[in-house]
Design a protein around this motif. Structure first.
Motif, PDB file in Angstrom:
ATOM      1  N   MET A   1      39.212  40.359  39.833  1.00 25.84           N
ATOM      2  CA  MET A   1      40.036  41.486  39.408  1.00 25.84           C
ATOM      3  C   MET A   1      39.630  41.979  38.024  1.00 25.84           C
ATOM      4  N   LEU A   2      39.342  41.067  37.115  1.00 24.27           N
ATOM      5  CA  LEU A   2      38.935  41.459  35.771  1.00 24.27           C
ATOM      6  C   LEU A   2      37.581  42.160  35.781  1.00 24.27           C
ATOM      7  N   PHE A   3      36.636  41.631  36.517  1.00 26.51           N
ATOM      8  CA  PHE A   3      35.319  42.274  36.586  1.00 26.51           C
ATOM      9  C   PHE A   3      35.433  43.660  37.211  1.00 26.51           C
ATOM     10  N   ALA A   4      36.217  43.784  38.269  1.00 27.06           N
ATOM     11  CA  ALA A   4      36.395  45.079  38.926  1.00 27.06           C
ATOM     12  C   ALA A   4      37.105  46.068  38.011  1.00 27.06           C
ATOM     13  N   SER A   5      38.018  45.578  37.181  1.00 29.41           N
ATOM     14  CA  SER A   5      38.744  46.471  36.274  1.00 29.41           C
ATOM     15  C   SER A   5      37.806  47.158  35.298  1.00 29.41           C
ATOM     16  N   ALA A   6      36.656  46.527  35.017  1.00 30.33           N
ATOM     17  CA  ALA A   6      35.669  47.111  34.113  1.00 30.33           C
ATOM     18  C   ALA A   6      34.588  47.876  34.861  1.00 30.33           C
ATOM     19  N   GLY A   7      34.735  48.017  36.178  1.00 28.31           N
ATOM     20  CA  GLY A   7      33.806  48.821  36.966  1.00 28.31           C
ATOM     21  C   GLY A   7      32.651  48.064  37.589  1.00 28.31           C
ATOM     22  N   PHE A   8      32.675  46.726  37.540  1.00 33.18           N
ATOM     23  CA  PHE A   8      31.599  45.946  38.139  1.00 33.18           C
ATOM     24  C   PHE A   8      31.856  45.716  39.628  1.00 33.18           C
ATOM     25  N   LYS A   9      30.798  45.755  40.406  1.00 35.31           N
ATOM     26  CA  LYS A   9      30.897  45.351  41.804  1.00 35.31           C
ATOM     27  C   LYS A   9      30.959  43.830  41.875  1.00 35.31           C
TER      28      LYS A   9
ATOM     29  N   SER B   1      37.785  48.855  45.980  1.00 38.11           N
ATOM     30  CA  SER B   1      36.547  49.231  46.678  1.00 38.11           C
ATOM     31  C   SER B   1      35.329  48.537  46.089  1.00 38.11           C
ATOM     32  N   LEU B   2      35.470  48.020  44.862  1.00 38.28           N
ATOM     33  CA  LEU B   2      34.356  47.322  44.211  1.00 38.28           C
ATOM     34  C   LEU B   2      34.271  45.849  44.618  1.00 38.28           C
ATOM     35  N   ILE B   3      35.311  45.338  45.257  1.00 44.07           N
ATOM     36  CA  ILE B   3      35.370  43.912  45.590  1.00 44.07           C
ATOM     37  C   ILE B   3      35.157  43.725  47.080  1.00 44.07           C
ATOM     38  N   SER B   4      34.200  42.884  47.437  1.00 41.53           N
ATOM     39  CA  SER B   4      33.951  42.584  48.842  1.00 41.53           C
ATOM     40  C   SER B   4      33.706  41.095  49.002  1.00 41.53           C
ATOM     41  N   GLY B   5      33.740  40.622  50.229  1.00 39.48           N
ATOM     42  CA  GLY B   5      33.488  39.212  50.512  1.00 39.48           C
ATOM     43  C   GLY B   5      32.285  39.056  51.404  1.00 39.48           C
ATOM     44  N   CYS B   6      31.726  37.855  51.406  1.00 42.04           N
ATOM     45  CA  CYS B   6      30.612  37.578  52.306  1.00 42.04           C
ATOM     46  C   CYS B   6      30.585  36.084  52.613  1.00 42.04           C
TER      47      CYS B   6
ATOM     48  N   GLU C   1      48.247  42.006  44.789  1.00 47.07           N
ATOM     49  CA  GLU C   1      48.463  41.862  43.347  1.00 47.07           C
ATOM     50  C   GLU C   1      48.129  43.157  42.611  1.00 47.07           C
ATOM     51  N   MET C   2      47.011  43.781  42.968  1.00 50.84           N
ATOM     52  CA  MET C   2      46.615  45.017  42.288  1.00 50.84           C
ATOM     53  C   MET C   2      47.621  46.131  42.534  1.00 50.84           C
ATOM     54  N   LYS C   3      48.148  46.214  43.741  1.00 50.00           N
ATOM     55  CA  LYS C   3      49.144  47.240  44.054  1.00 50.00           C
ATOM     56  C   LYS C   3      50.406  47.036  43.216  1.00 50.00           C
ATOM     57  N   LEU C   4      50.832  45.780  43.098  1.00 52.48           N
ATOM     58  CA  LEU C   4      52.015  45.477  42.291  1.00 52.48           C
ATOM     59  C   LEU C   4      51.765  45.792  40.818  1.00 52.48           C
ATOM     60  N   LEU C   5      50.574  45.456  40.337  1.00 53.23           N
ATOM     61  CA  LEU C   5      50.238  45.731  38.942  1.00 53.23           C
ATOM     62  C   LEU C   5      50.201  47.236  38.682  1.00 53.23           C
ATOM     63  N   GLU C   6      49.669  47.984  39.631  1.00 52.70           N
ATOM     64  CA  GLU C   6      49.615  49.437  39.476  1.00 52.70           C
ATOM     65  C   GLU C   6      51.021  50.036  39.455  1.00 52.70           C
ATOM     66  N   GLN C   7      51.871  49.548  40.330  1.00 52.66           N
ATOM     67  CA  GLN C   7      53.244  50.053  40.391  1.00 52.66           C
ATOM     68  C   GLN C   7      54.009  49.789  39.096  1.00 52.66           C
ATOM     69  N   SER C   8      53.710  48.658  38.456  1.00 54.08           N
ATOM     70  CA  SER C   8      54.418  48.296  37.223  1.00 54.08           C
ATOM     71  C   SER C   8      53.737  48.847  35.976  1.00 54.08           C
ATOM     72  N   GLY C   9      52.612  49.545  36.156  1.00 55.86           N
ATOM     73  CA  GLY C   9      51.887  50.083  35.015  1.00 55.86           C
ATOM     74  C   GLY C   9      51.097  49.056  34.246  1.00 55.86           C
ATOM     75  N   SER C  10      50.786  47.936  34.889  1.00 58.52           N
ATOM     76  CA  SER C  10      50.114  46.829  34.197  1.00 58.52           C
ATOM     77  C   SER C  10      48.697  46.586  34.680  1.00 58.52           C
ATOM     78  N   LEU C  11      48.174  47.468  35.540  1.00 55.66           N
ATOM     79  CA  LEU C  11      46.815  47.297  36.043  1.00 55.66           C
ATOM     80  C   LEU C  11      45.821  47.545  34.915  1.00 55.66           C
ATOM     81  N   LYS C  12      44.878  46.652  34.753  1.00 53.45           N
ATOM     82  CA  LYS C  12      43.879  46.789  33.698  1.00 53.45           C
ATOM     83  C   LYS C  12      42.826  47.823  34.099  1.00 53.45           C
ATOM     84  N   GLY C  13      42.166  48.392  33.108  1.00 44.93           N
ATOM     85  CA  GLY C  13      41.074  49.321  33.358  1.00 44.93           C
ATOM     86  C   GLY C  13      41.538  50.753  33.540  1.00 44.93           C
ATOM     87  N   SER C  14      40.564  51.664  33.594  1.00 45.55           N
ATOM     88  CA  SER C  14      40.866  53.091  33.715  1.00 45.55           C
ATOM     89  C   SER C  14      40.889  53.563  35.161  1.00 45.55           C
ATOM     90  N   ARG C  15      40.473  52.721  36.096  1.00 47.63           N
ATOM     91  CA  ARG C  15      40.432  53.086  37.509  1.00 47.63           C
ATOM     92  C   ARG C  15      41.710  52.671  38.210  1.00 47.63           C
TER      93      ARG C  15
END
Length: 297
Positions: free
Chosen positions: A1-9, A51-56, A30-44
């Motif tokens: 989440m922290l890496f994605a908040s700074a725009g990293f894939k 969309s920057l986070i995927s699994g393999c 978690e990200m949805k809840l953080l966004e709703q509360s105004g606490s999501l980090k980063g400008s995105r």
């Protein structure tokens, strides 16, 4: 989440695909809840970050093109060594190989690896989304550029990295934490103070200061500078320190006494523990926001 908040894939990898699936689901919630509360980090927004986070399920795919690998497997030396040996045979000369270990020494983790110059410990503090400290601990053969790159990366994602110039058992954070835990345990075990009051000494006493300034600056401010403090209080400090007892066993009657006191406050079933952790994280989130507003000029 922290890496994605700074725009990293980010690619998540685990030997169990269900772990990756569970992680992605948890991150979305978690990200949805953080966004709703105004606490999501980063400008995105949350969707863009997600969309920057995927699994393999393939480790080669996970590290392909990576500039930084953050290992987060359980705190088991042999397991970590096996994983880094596997990574050592896959990666090139550009990627940083970083361990999240809280105590395992880099010499035990990385010695003998071909890419040892690219290896270091980058120990985050739980929960890292709200507590920004990261301890950077190099192997004796780690290249200075590896530490510099990791330091810059951690700053870019909003963390507060600190550099240890050499490895020491427990690093800095846990050596300080264990010193506090050890004396706290002795005070309770010897009947000097109750477990509940002991925790208040920290949460409503020392912790209030240490949330904003560290012990050394506290000394500096509690007199007319550091030398004044040492001249005024050193004899008293040395007298008290000489009364500290041996390392506790953390077992037996004392452990039961502390356990019972903690369970009165927070029962140890999964529901109560989860609820208390959520409360803790909300408090840390608000504290982090306050600290960002109170940065000294």
């Amino acid at each position: 989440m922290l890496f994605a908040s700074a725009g990293f894939k980010v690619k998540l990898y685990d030997i169990e695909q269900r772990q990756v699936t569970y992680a992605l689901d948890s991150i979305r919630k978690e990200m949805k809840l953080l966004e709703q509360s105004g606490s999501l980090k980063g400008s995105r927004g949350a969707e863009e970050q997600l969309s920057l986070i995927s699994g393999c399920s393939d480790i080669r795919e996970a590290v392909e093109g990576a500039l930084h690998v953050q290992e987060c497997v359980p705190e088991n030396l042999e397991l970590k060594k096996q994983l880094f040996a596997q990574l050592d045979g896959i990666v090139g000369d550009q990627v940083v190989l970083s361990s999240s270990s809280s105590c395992l020494l880099p010499t035990r983790l990385f010695s003998g690896l071909v890419h040892v110059k690219q290896c270091l410990v980058a120990h985050p503090v739980n929960p890292p989304y709200y507590v920004p400290l990261v301890e950077l601990v190099p192997h004796p053969e780690t290249a200075p550029a590896t530490v510099d790159r990791t330091y810059a990366l951690m700053r870019k994602i909003g963390q507060s990295p600190v550099r240890l110039t050499k490895e020491v058992d427990g690093f800095a954070l846990n050596r300080l934490q264990y010193a506090i835990i050890s004396e706290a345990w002795r005070l309770v075990e010897e009947g000097v103070v109750s477990p509940g009051d002991l925790d208040l000494v920290m949460s409503d006493g020392l912790g209030m200061r240490y949330a904003f300034i560290g012990p050394l600056e506290t000394m500096h401010l509690n007199a007319e500078g550091m030398l004044s403090y040492c001249g005024r209080y050193s004899e008293g400090m040395k007298r008290v320190l000489k009364t500290f007892g041996p390392v506790p066993e953390f077992s037996g009657a004392a452990a039961e006494k502390v356990h019972q006191a903690m369970c009165v406050k927070v029962p140890d079933d999964p529901e109560h523990l989860a609820a208390r952790r959520e409360w803790r994280d909300r408090c840390l989130m608000r504290l982090a926001r306050l600290k960002s507003q109170l940065q000294p000029q």
